[in-house]
Scaffold this motif. Structure first.
Motif, short mmCIF file in Angstrom:
data_model
loop_
_atom_site.label_atom_id
_atom_site.label_comp_id
_atom_site.label_asym_id
_atom_site.label_seq_id
_atom_site.Cartn_x
_atom_site.Cartn_y
_atom_site.Cartn_z
N GLU A 137 25.67 36.58 38.75
CA GLU A 137 26.99 36.63 39.51
C GLU A 137 28.61 35.73 38.99
O GLU A 137 29.13 35.64 39.43
CB GLU A 137 26.50 35.56 40.97
N ILE A 161 30.21 37.14 36.53
CA ILE A 161 31.00 38.83 36.54
C ILE A 161 32.62 38.20 38.36
O ILE A 161 33.31 38.90 38.05
CB ILE A 161 30.34 39.62 37.73
N ARG A 199 35.16 38.40 35.83
CA ARG A 199 35.55 39.36 35.77
C ARG A 199 36.13 40.05 33.66
O ARG A 199 36.94 40.29 33.30
CB ARG A 199 37.55 39.54 36.60
N ARG A 258 24.59 45.08 41.39
CA ARG A 258 26.21 44.07 40.58
C ARG A 258 26.10 44.92 39.64
O ARG A 258 28.12 45.06 40.00
CB ARG A 258 25.79 42.69 41.31
N LEU A 259 25.75 44.56 38.64
CA LEU A 259 26.55 44.94 37.41
C LEU A 259 27.28 46.48 36.96
O LEU A 259 28.80 46.60 36.95
CB LEU A 259 25.23 44.71 36.07
N SER A 302 30.25 46.82 39.47
CA SER A 302 31.47 46.21 38.87
C SER A 302 32.62 46.93 38.07
O SER A 302 34.14 47.30 37.84
CB SER A 302 31.45 44.30 38.65
N ILE A 355 32.17 47.13 34.88
CA ILE A 355 32.61 46.50 33.75
C ILE A 355 31.11 46.66 32.20
O ILE A 355 30.47 47.12 32.82
CB ILE A 355 32.38 44.93 33.93
#
Length: 347
Positions: free
Chosen positions: A124, A127, A130, A148-149, A152, A154
Motif C-alpha cells: 500500500e 503503490i 506511484r 491492487r497491483l 494500479s 503499474i
C-alpha cells in the motif's frame, strides 16, 4: 510550471533555472527543455550547447516536475526480503539497478521481509508513491495485494519463483524442481538415508517439498522425511542453524548419510558441526547447500551446491520492465532462468 531547483542555500538564494541554462546556451527556454527531455527534436549542435551550459552552470533538472508533466515518476520500487550484507538478492538488485539507472530511472529499495502477512501494508505504501514499475522478490500471494497491483496499472515483475499465473511478468525458476534435482543427485551418489534442514519462508519450503517428495519416491528418505517433518529454521539463515540442524538430525536418525541445507550459510554450519563431531564429509555424510555463495568454493571441504544466475535475473527483469513502461509487450512474459548443481567435495 517554473522548472526551478535550489542549492540548499541558507540565505534562500534561488538555484540555477532552466531559463539561466537557455541564456547561457543562446537558445529559448523551450528549446533548452526539448534538448534535455526530447533530444530527438533538436539538432546535435543545439543539444551540445545546452549540455555544456548545464555542465558549466551546475543546473539540476527538477525530475519531480518533469515527472508530473509526463505522468511518470521515473522511479522503480524494488521489494526484497532482506538487504543484509551477503544476501543473494543483492547481486540481482545490483545488476538490475545498473540498467535502470542508465535508462534514467531512480530505484527505491525496500525490505519486504520474510513474513508475507505484511505484504498488504508494505505494498500500500509503495503503490501510493506511484512508481513507474514494481519488482517483487517472490510471488505476491495476498489476493487483496494482487487485486491492487492489477488495478494500479503499474508494470510488475515477480522474481525468484515460478508460476503459471503471475500478476504481470515473471523472471525466476522452480524451487520445487531444485529440491527434486538434489534428491536425484543424492540417490545417484549412493545415499540411502537423507534429511533436510529447511526454513519457514516460501522459497525454501518449496525446495524442501520437492526434495522430500522425490526422496520418498526414490526410497531414500530418512526418518524426518518419512514422518512428514523437517528440521525447520526461521529466516534469515545463520551458521548456527546448520549446527543445531545436524545435531537434531542425528539425534532422531543417526543413520543419516546426506543433508540438504536451506542455504550455503546453513550448509557451512552443518560442515562445522560435522567436523567437530569427527564425521567425515562426504564419506559418512554428504552436505549440499543452495546459492553458491562466494565462500562455497573456498571452504574445506568445498561445498556442493546449487547455482542460480542472480545477475541474469536482474538483467532480464530490468529489460522487461523498461519495455513495458515504454509500451512494448514482452514476447515471453514468463521467463525461467533455470539452475545448475555444482558438484564439489562435500557431496
Amino acid at each position: 510550471m517554473n522548472d526551478r531547483t535550489t542549492r540548499g542555500s541558507r540565505g534562500g538564494r534561488s538555484g540555477v533555472t532552466l531559463t539561466d541554462v537557455a541564456r547561457l546556451a543562446g537558445v529559448s527556454a523551450m528549446t533548452a527543455s526539448r534538448a534535455l527531455n526530447q533530444p530527438d527534436r533538436v539538432s546535435d549542435d543545439t543539444r551540445r550547447q545546452v549540455l555544456e551550459a548545464v555542465a558549466s552552470s551546475g543546473y539540476v533538472p527538477n525530475l519531480h516536475a518533469a515527472g508530473l508533466r509526463a505522468r511518470r515518476t521515473r522511479m522503480i520500487a524494488l521489494m526484497v526480503p532482506s538487504i543484509a550484507s551477503g544476501s543473494a538478492f543483492l547481486l540481482a538488485v545490483h545488476a538490475m539497478t545498473e540498467i535502470l539507472v542508465e535508462a534514467g530511472y531512480q530505484v527505491m529499495l525496500s525490505e519486504r521481509g520474510y513474513d508475507r502477512s505484511r505484504d498488504d501494508i508494505v505494498l500500500e505504501s509503495v503503490i501510493a508513491r506511484r512508481p513507474d514499475g514494481i519488482v517483487l522478490t517472490g510471488l505476491m500471494e495476498s489476493p487483496l495485494a494482487r487485486q491492487r497491483l492489477a488495478a494500479s496499472g503499474i508494470p510488475v515483475v515477480e522474481t525468484w519463483e515460478m508460476s503459471d499465473n503471475p500478476i504481470d511478468m515473471l523472471v525466476g525458476f522452480s524451487h520445487y524442481e531444485v529440491g527434486q534435482a538434489i534428491a536425484r543427485y543424492m540417490h545417484a551418489q549412493g545415499k540411502r538415508r537423507v534429511a533436510s534442514i529447511a526454513a519457514t519462508e516460501a522459497r525454501t519450503a518449496a525446495r524442501f517439498h520437492g526434495f522430500a517428495d522425490e526422496a520418498l519416491k526414490l526410497g531414500i528418505a530418512g526418518r524426518h522425511l518419512r514422518e512428514g517433518s523437517s528440521l525447520v529454521i526461521s529466516p534469515p539463515s545463520q551458521l548456527g542453524h546448520g549446527r543445531t540442524g545436524l545435531a537434531r538430525a542425528l539425534e532422531g536418525d543417526p543413520g543419516v548419510d546426506a543433508i540438504f541445507s536451506a542455504t550455503d550459510m546453513v550448509a557451512l554450519g552443518t560442515l562445522m558441526e560435522a567436523q567437530l563431531r569427527g564425521i567425515r564429509v562426504p564419506d559418512d555424510l554428504a552436505v549440499i547447500g543452495f546459492g553458491d555463495f562466494d565462500f562455497a568454493c573456498n571452504v574445506s571441504p568445498t561445498l556442493t551446491t546449487v547455482r542460480v544466475d542472480h545477475e541474469d535475473i536482474g538483467r532480464r527483469t530490468a529489460g522487461m520492465l523498461i519495455d513495458r513502461i515504454e509500451g512494448i509487450q514482452p514476447a515471453h512474459p514468463i521467463q525461467d532462468v533455470g539452475f545448475k548443481l555444482i558438484q564439489r567435495q562435500s557431496g
